[in-house]
Write an enzyme that holds these catalytic residues in place. Structure first.
Site, short mmCIF file in Angstrom:
data_model
loop_
_atom_site.label_atom_id
_atom_site.label_comp_id
_atom_site.label_asym_id
_atom_site.label_seq_id
_atom_site.Cartn_x
_atom_site.Cartn_y
_atom_site.Cartn_z
N ASP A 191 61.77 -26.10 -5.24
CA ASP A 191 61.03 -26.08 -6.50
C ASP A 191 62.01 -25.89 -7.66
O ASP A 191 62.94 -25.09 -7.57
CB ASP A 191 60.00 -24.93 -6.47
CG ASP A 191 58.89 -25.13 -7.50
OD1 ASP A 191 57.73 -25.26 -7.08
OD2 ASP A 191 59.20 -25.17 -8.71
N LEU B 131 61.09 -24.70 -10.47
CA LEU B 131 60.54 -23.59 -11.27
C LEU B 131 60.44 -24.00 -12.74
O LEU B 131 61.10 -23.42 -13.61
CB LEU B 131 61.38 -22.31 -11.09
CG LEU B 131 61.44 -21.77 -9.66
CD1 LEU B 131 62.28 -20.50 -9.60
CD2 LEU B 131 60.05 -21.51 -9.10
N TYR C 72 49.68 -39.12 -16.80
CA TYR C 72 49.77 -38.38 -15.53
C TYR C 72 49.31 -39.25 -14.37
O TYR C 72 50.03 -39.42 -13.38
CB TYR C 72 48.91 -37.09 -15.59
CG TYR C 72 48.62 -36.49 -14.23
CD1 TYR C 72 49.63 -35.91 -13.47
CD2 TYR C 72 47.33 -36.53 -13.69
CE1 TYR C 72 49.37 -35.38 -12.21
CE2 TYR C 72 47.07 -35.99 -12.44
CZ TYR C 72 48.08 -35.42 -11.70
OH TYR C 72 47.82 -34.89 -10.46
N ALA D 114 48.87 -42.44 -14.23
CA ALA D 114 49.68 -43.66 -14.08
C ALA D 114 50.95 -43.34 -13.30
O ALA D 114 51.39 -44.12 -12.44
CB ALA D 114 50.00 -44.25 -15.45
N LYS E 150 51.33 -40.80 -11.14
CA LYS E 150 50.97 -40.52 -9.75
C LYS E 150 50.66 -41.84 -9.02
O LYS E 150 51.04 -42.01 -7.86
CB LYS E 150 49.76 -39.57 -9.67
CG LYS E 150 50.01 -38.15 -10.10
CD LYS E 150 51.00 -37.37 -9.26
CE LYS E 150 50.50 -37.03 -7.87
NZ LYS E 150 51.46 -36.09 -7.18
N ASN F 16 39.62 -32.23 -7.91
CA ASN F 16 40.04 -31.01 -8.63
C ASN F 16 40.01 -29.77 -7.75
O ASN F 16 38.98 -29.45 -7.16
CB ASN F 16 39.11 -30.74 -9.82
CG ASN F 16 39.36 -31.69 -10.96
OD1 ASN F 16 39.20 -32.90 -10.80
ND2 ASN F 16 39.74 -31.17 -12.10
N ARG G 28 33.51 -33.45 -12.74
CA ARG G 28 34.62 -33.28 -11.80
C ARG G 28 34.07 -32.78 -10.48
O ARG G 28 33.06 -32.07 -10.44
CB ARG G 28 35.66 -32.28 -12.34
CG ARG G 28 36.37 -32.73 -13.64
CD ARG G 28 37.28 -33.90 -13.36
NE ARG G 28 38.01 -34.39 -14.53
CZ ARG G 28 37.60 -35.40 -15.32
NH1 ARG G 28 36.44 -35.98 -15.09
NH2 ARG G 28 38.35 -35.81 -16.32
N GLY H 51 41.46 -40.84 -23.81
CA GLY H 51 41.35 -41.54 -22.52
C GLY H 51 40.65 -40.73 -21.44
O GLY H 51 40.87 -40.96 -20.24
#
Ligand code: NAD
Ligand code: DAU
Length: 343
Positions: free
Chosen positions: A34, A36, A155, A157, A159, A184, A219, A288
């Site tokens: 990670d 961080l 985001y 796009a 992924k 989610n 969601r 969007g």
């Protein structure tokens, strides 16, 4: 002995996956890689950081040479790739960081696996993705694994692009990849920029609740430990080259979820019923903003037998209790104090 690299293990979902693997598989060596960033917090892992099968590597997946060197040094047998820039609003403010980490970082890991895994038998590169790659639904329907990609935010796009690279490396270079796309998550340790922990913090402290648009977006919420359990199952039993959708079958319109949260919190905080409703503040909509996400997780249920175990009423209550009991964790993030534990 299995050596498993888990990226993004200091983040929200990653910390739950690390905990599950470190405790459930004492014969595996678990490496948490990670960078961080602001979202990585080693305080999420305090209960397992001294376990003998847990190792932490501070590194940035955008550094390709470093990824190759780490693969050479440790000879990982499997990868569970969670590291990402994860917040949609931040991607609208600064798309480039999302391209570097989510796309370039993912391809760097694929390249390292390609270079080192001469015999891919028994190896696994598991990429953790999102339902947001499928775009937005109307009032009805649900995303299936075959739903065409239609991302709208930087985001999603990024992924979506990383998912395509993972499939391309499977098809072209025979890297044993697998992907899951989840809805989610909610639960302990989520960074308080996301809807649920942000609103818990604000209700507690009587701060306005910024509801985007009219609050009509929908969601599908899944308790984070149910996601971690699905990741465990897919990593061990999923079919190479396949994609699995993961969802909670638990759709909420934002405004209804927020009112439910207020009802629970006013009760727990000893306030009059509905007292915190006055904190609701409708603000300019997210650019969007996808209207609705819903997941069809039939494939995961029929092929691997996974279903969410935690009922929403139970998970939501547990989540609120966790944030109220861990006020210090939340305060240290809000004040920036948590960054001082970074090595
Ligand atoms: P998070 O933002 O809480 O954590 C991300 C972690 O990745 C942090 O620890 C951060 O330090 C690390 N990281 C970021 N950039 C890095 C880099 N360049 N190199 C190394 N580490 C880096 O995210 P999360 O909510 O736990 O999401 C984890 C993964 O699951 C992401 O890939 C996300 O797209 C996916 N996902 C999240 C959700 C959700 O509801 N949160 C749902 C579906 C899929
Ligand atoms: O669907 C999976 C995705 O869920 C993950 O891939 C992402 O990493 C994760 O961040 C999450 O994305 P969302 O944009 O759906 O989550 P967020 O918590 O930011 O917002 C949830 C909903 O609440 C969304 O419709 C926007 C709205 N919202 C959010 C915030 C932070 C508000 O109305 N006000 C807010 O202040």
């Amino acid at each position: 002995m299995k050596k498993i690299l888990i990226t993004g293990g200091a983040g929200f979902i990653g910390s739950h996956v690390i905990r599950l693997f470190v405790n459930k598989y004492p014969h595996y060596e678990i490496y948490n890689l990670d960078k961080l960033t602001y979202a990585g917090n080693l305080e999420n892992l305090q209960d397992i950081e001294n376990k003998p099968n847990y190792h932490f590597i501070k590194a940035d997946i955008v550094e390709g040479e470093k990824m190759l060197a780490l693969f050479k040094e440790h000879q990982f047998d499997g990868v569970i790739h969670l590291a990402a820039e994860s917040h949609v609003d931040r991607s609208i403010e600064n798309p480039m960081e999302f391209i570097y980490t989510n796309v370039v970082g993912t391809v760097n890991l694929l390249n390292a696996a390609r270079a080192i895994w001469k015999e891919p038998d028994g190896k696994r590169f598991y990429h953790i993705s999102t339902d947001e790659v499928y775009g937005s639904l109307g009032e009805t329907g649900a995303f299936q694994e075959t739903t065409p990609y239609d991302p709208h935010s930087p985001y999603s796009a990024a992924k979506a692009s990383s998912d395509h690279f993972v499939r391309a490396y499977h098809d072209t270079f025979k890297i044993p990849t697998i992907i899951s796309n989840c809805s989610n998550n909610y639960g302990p340790n989520q960074f308080p920029e996301k809807l649920i922990p942000l609103f818990i913090h604000n209700i507690k402290n009587k701060i306005a609740l910024p509801v985007y648009g009219q609050g009509v977006n929908v969601r599908d919420w899944l308790y984070v430990e149910d996601h971690a359990a699905a990741i465990d199952l897919i990593f061990h039993q999923g079919k190479t080259g396949e994609t699995y959708n993961i969802g909670g079958n638990n759709e909420w319109k934002n405004i209804d979820l927020i009112k439910k949260l207020i009802e629970i919190m006013d009760n727990k905080l000893g306030r009059a019923a509905g007292e915190s409703l006055e904190l609701i503040t409708y603000v300019t909509d997210r650019a969007g903003h996808d209207l609705r996400y819903a997941i069809d997780a039939t494939k995961l249920k029929t092929e691997l037998g996974w279903e969410p175990k935690i009922k929403f009423t139970e998970g939501f209550d547990k989540t609120v209790d966790w944030y109220l009991a861990n006020e210090l964790w939340l305060q240290r993030i809000v004040s920036g104090e948590y960054r001082k534990t970074i090595c």
